[in-house]
Design an enzyme around this catalytic site. Structure first.
Site, short mmCIF file in Angstrom:
data_model
loop_
_atom_site.label_atom_id
_atom_site.label_comp_id
_atom_site.label_asym_id
_atom_site.label_seq_id
_atom_site.Cartn_x
_atom_site.Cartn_y
_atom_site.Cartn_z
N HIS A 267 -10.12 -3.00 8.32
CA HIS A 267 -11.15 -1.95 8.26
C HIS A 267 -11.04 -1.12 9.56
CE1 HIS A 267 -14.72 0.08 7.13
NE2 HIS A 267 -15.63 -0.87 7.25
N HIS A 306 -5.41 2.57 0.99
CA HIS A 306 -6.87 2.64 0.96
C HIS A 306 -7.35 2.18 -0.40
CE1 HIS A 306 -10.92 4.19 1.51
NE2 HIS A 306 -10.64 4.19 2.79
N ASP A 362 -6.91 5.95 10.00
CA ASP A 362 -6.56 5.20 11.21
C ASP A 362 -5.12 5.39 11.66
OD1 ASP A 362 -9.04 3.99 11.70
OD2 ASP A 362 -8.70 2.63 10.03
N1 CMC Z 1 1.35 -1.87 3.74
C1 CMC Z 1 2.14 -2.44 2.79
N2 CMC Z 1 1.71 -2.72 1.55
C2 CMC Z 1 0.43 -2.44 1.26
C3 CMC Z 1 -0.42 -1.83 2.21
C4 CMC Z 1 0.09 -1.54 3.49
N3 CMC Z 1 -0.69 -0.98 4.41
N4 CMC Z 1 -1.65 -1.66 1.64
C5 CMC Z 1 -1.54 -2.12 0.40
N5 CMC Z 1 -0.30 -2.60 0.16
C6 CMC Z 1 0.24 -3.13 -1.09
C7 CMC Z 1 -0.27 -4.54 -1.35
O1 CMC Z 1 0.60 -5.51 -0.83
C8 CMC Z 1 -0.32 -4.56 -2.86
O2 CMC Z 1 0.98 -4.71 -3.34
P1 CMC Z 1 1.25 -5.64 -4.64
O3 CMC Z 1 0.57 -4.90 -5.76
O4 CMC Z 1 2.74 -5.70 -4.76
O5 CMC Z 1 0.62 -6.96 -4.35
C9 CMC Z 1 -0.76 -3.14 -3.22
O6 CMC Z 1 -0.30 -2.33 -2.15
C10 CMC Z 1 -2.27 -2.98 -3.37
O7 CMC Z 1 -2.89 -3.44 -2.16
P2 CMC Z 1 -4.25 -4.18 -2.09
O8 CMC Z 1 -4.27 -5.09 -0.90
O9 CMC Z 1 -4.59 -4.81 -3.42
O10 CMC Z 1 -5.23 -2.94 -1.86
P3 CMC Z 1 -6.72 -3.01 -1.36
O11 CMC Z 1 -7.42 -1.87 -1.98
O12 CMC Z 1 -7.29 -4.36 -1.55
O13 CMC Z 1 -6.58 -2.80 0.23
C11 CMC Z 1 -6.46 -1.83 2.35
C12 CMC Z 1 -6.87 -1.63 0.89
C13 CMC Z 1 -6.91 -0.61 3.17
C14 CMC Z 1 -7.19 -3.07 2.91
C15 CMC Z 1 -4.93 -2.01 2.44
O14 CMC Z 1 -4.28 -0.86 1.96
C16 CMC Z 1 -4.46 -2.37 3.84
O15 CMC Z 1 -4.46 -3.54 4.21
N6 CMC Z 1 -4.06 -1.34 4.66
C17 CMC Z 1 -3.69 -1.57 6.04
C18 CMC Z 1 -4.94 -1.68 6.88
C19 CMC Z 1 -5.59 -0.34 7.09
O16 CMC Z 1 -4.93 0.64 7.43
N7 CMC Z 1 -6.94 -0.32 6.95
C20 CMC Z 1 -7.72 0.89 7.20
C21 CMC Z 1 -8.33 1.44 5.95
S1 CMC Z 1 -8.98 3.11 6.21
C22 CMC Z 1 -10.25 2.93 7.35
C23 CMC Z 1 -11.42 2.20 6.81
O17 CMC Z 1 -12.17 2.77 6.00
O18 CMC Z 1 -11.60 1.07 7.20
#
Ligand code: CMC
Length: 427
Positions: A267, A306, A362
């Site tokens: 986050h 996201h 971010d």
């Molecule tokens: N790098 C590589 N792969 C990713 C990433 C990433 N940053 N984000 C998602 N994925 C992949 C994930 O492995 C999954 O792949 P698969 O379907 O093969 O298992 C797919 O994309 C869907 O990901 P998810 O984890 O189910 O998506 P989510 O909606 O639960 O997570 C997130 C959203 C923001 C937590 C995630 O994209 C992430 O961890 N990003 C990196 C951390 C980050 O930059 N966070 C800041 C978010 S914006 C500021 C805020 O509002 O906090």
């Protein structure tokens, strides 16, 4: 005649009509679907709230596919261009852009509440010299509830307003004290002649000069970053604020929990994680290997992806432009080239394209903060200062919503049922 969803229960052959209102069905309407007398009714299972709306809100609108973000109907691009953080905070909190008189009064009230109680200083001095400023921030916000017991009167409008002033005004002071503490410098008292952001920079960076004067380009850039981070509807920390607040605890205690949720690297801690990632990658040559490891599931490309945005985060676009203005003053952050190259590869690579992973707010913000002289540990704290207005607005909306009750999700129990206790010597 409202739209309805017709559900046929194959177990009983019965049909049920479930009303669809505002594009949603009520999860409790499903409880009528029972297979027998001792069946407590159908429930919904939604870990991580992937498809569950927990409130009606009028504050922030996001269209994740089109990359639209609006506060109270105003596009983020217009606010970033024309507004200030304080004006935007007013908009988020009170629903309308302030008139000239309202803005003057709001600014005056915020300016009047920037000072911290001297005992807060003592409290903060108790932290280790290398305490993470976000840990200091969230603990201090929680401690505020002991300084302002009147905040418990959460259904008293005047009392709520007072806490709004205090919280918006004091979070920069807490953040600045946490920073000065971490580098062993004396705390700087607020300067009420300065703007909200100008005063924050004063409390952070003032040395022996009589009057601190910030660089107007950097001050404006930070103000824009605050606007961009002010609210983002039902994200993890805002849900924490609403969830904790739903127990009717005071807003300081609820906000300590929201700040704790923001601290995590998935986050608000992501901006810090992006910088650490760029340092770890180290050079352009290492980027292909890094991307390969991310694709193999050995780590994440921080600052990408996201839950809601499945296109370019509109905030990231504005930040990229702001970065150029900042780097003209501070000089180019050497990590920028690596960030641009990571973005270039990710926007072409099938792994990221098919998963709709784009840079989020971010990805570039940390590069700006670093160029402005902030240590990486301060990045999530900067996010928290800005998000304070959003958290309190969402908290108040939750409190005044007659449909809201204490947040209490259900579970699907999959563990062992009744067993007889086994004495220690028999196990
Ligand atoms: N790098 C590589 N792969 C990713 C990433 C990433 N940053 N984000 C998602 N994925 C992949 C994930 O492995 C999954 O792949 P698969 O379907 O093969 O298992 C797919 O994309 C869907 O990901 P998810 O984890 O189910 O998506 P989510 O909606 O639960 O997570 C997130 C959203 C923001 C937590 C995630 O994209 C992430 O961890 N990003 C990196 C951390 C980050 O930059 N966070 C800041 C978010 S914006 C500021 C805020 O509002 O906090």
């Amino acid at each position: 005649m409202p739209d309805t969803l017709t559900v046929t229960d194959n177990r009983t052959g019965k049909q049920y009509e479930v009303p669809i209102i505002d594009g949603a069905i009520r999860a409790t309407d499903l409880r009528q679907i029972k297979a027998g007398a001792d069946d407590s009714g159908l429930t919904t299972y939604d870990p991580a709230f992937m498809n569950t709306a927990a409130c009606r809100s009028r504050i922030t609108f996001i269209d994740g596919d089109k990359g639209i973000l609006e506060y109270r109907g105003y596009p983020i691009e217009q606010l970033a261009e024309h507004s200030t953080y304080l004006e935007t905070a007013y908009l988020i909190l009170f629903g309308e852009l302030p008139t000239d008189a309202q803005l003057k009064d709001w600014t005056k009230q915020i300016t009047l509440h920037t000072m911290l109680h001297e005992n807060i200083k003592k409290l903060m001095e108790g932290f280790q010299y290398d305490a993470h400023p976000m840990g200091v921030f969230l603990s201090t916000v929680g401690a505020f509830s002991t300084f302002y017991p009147d905040a418990k009167k959460i259904f008293d409008e005047q009392s709520r307003k007072k806490q709004v002033y205090r919280l918006v005004a004091k979070v920069p002071s807490i953040a600045a004290y946490a920073y000065r503490h971490s580098i062993g410098r004396p705390y700087v008292y607020p300067d009420n002649d300065l703007s909200f952001t100008g005063n924050f920079l004063n409390m952070l960076f003032k040395m022996t000069e009589l009057k601190y004067q910030s660089n107007p380009v950097l001050e404006r850039a930070l103000d824009i970053l605050f606007i961009l981070h002010a609210d983002h509807e039902q994200n993890c920390s805002t849900s924490a604020m609403r969830g904790i607040g739903s127990s009717h605890v005071d807003p300081y205690s609820a906000m300590a929990g929201a700040a704790a949720a923001l601290y995590g690297p998935l986050h608000g801690g992501a901006n810090e994680a992006v910088l650490r990632m760029l340092h770890e990658i180290g050079s352009m040559d290492n980027i292909p290997g890094f991307i390969k490891r991310v694709k193999a599931g050995e780590g994440r490309l921080m600052g990408f992806g996201h839950r809601v945005y499945k296109s370019y985060d509109p905030r990231a676009k504005i930040i990229k432009r702001t970065a150029d203005q900042v780097f003209e003053v501070t000089g180019r952050n050497p990590l920028l080239d690596m960030a641009l190259e990571l973005e270039r590869i990710a926007l072409e690579d099938d792994y990221f394209v098919t998963r709709k992973l784009y840079p989020n707010v971010d990805f570039y913000s940390g590069l700006i903060y670093q160029a402005m002289g902030f240590p990486v540990t301060m990045f999530p704290v900067l996010f928290a200062i800005a998000r304070t207005s959003g958290w309190i607005a969402q908290w108040e909306e939750m409190l005044l919503d007659p449909e809201q009750k204490i947040a209490r999700p259900r579970q699907l129990f999959v563990g062992a049922r009744k067993r007889d206790y086994v004495p220690l010597d028999k196990r």
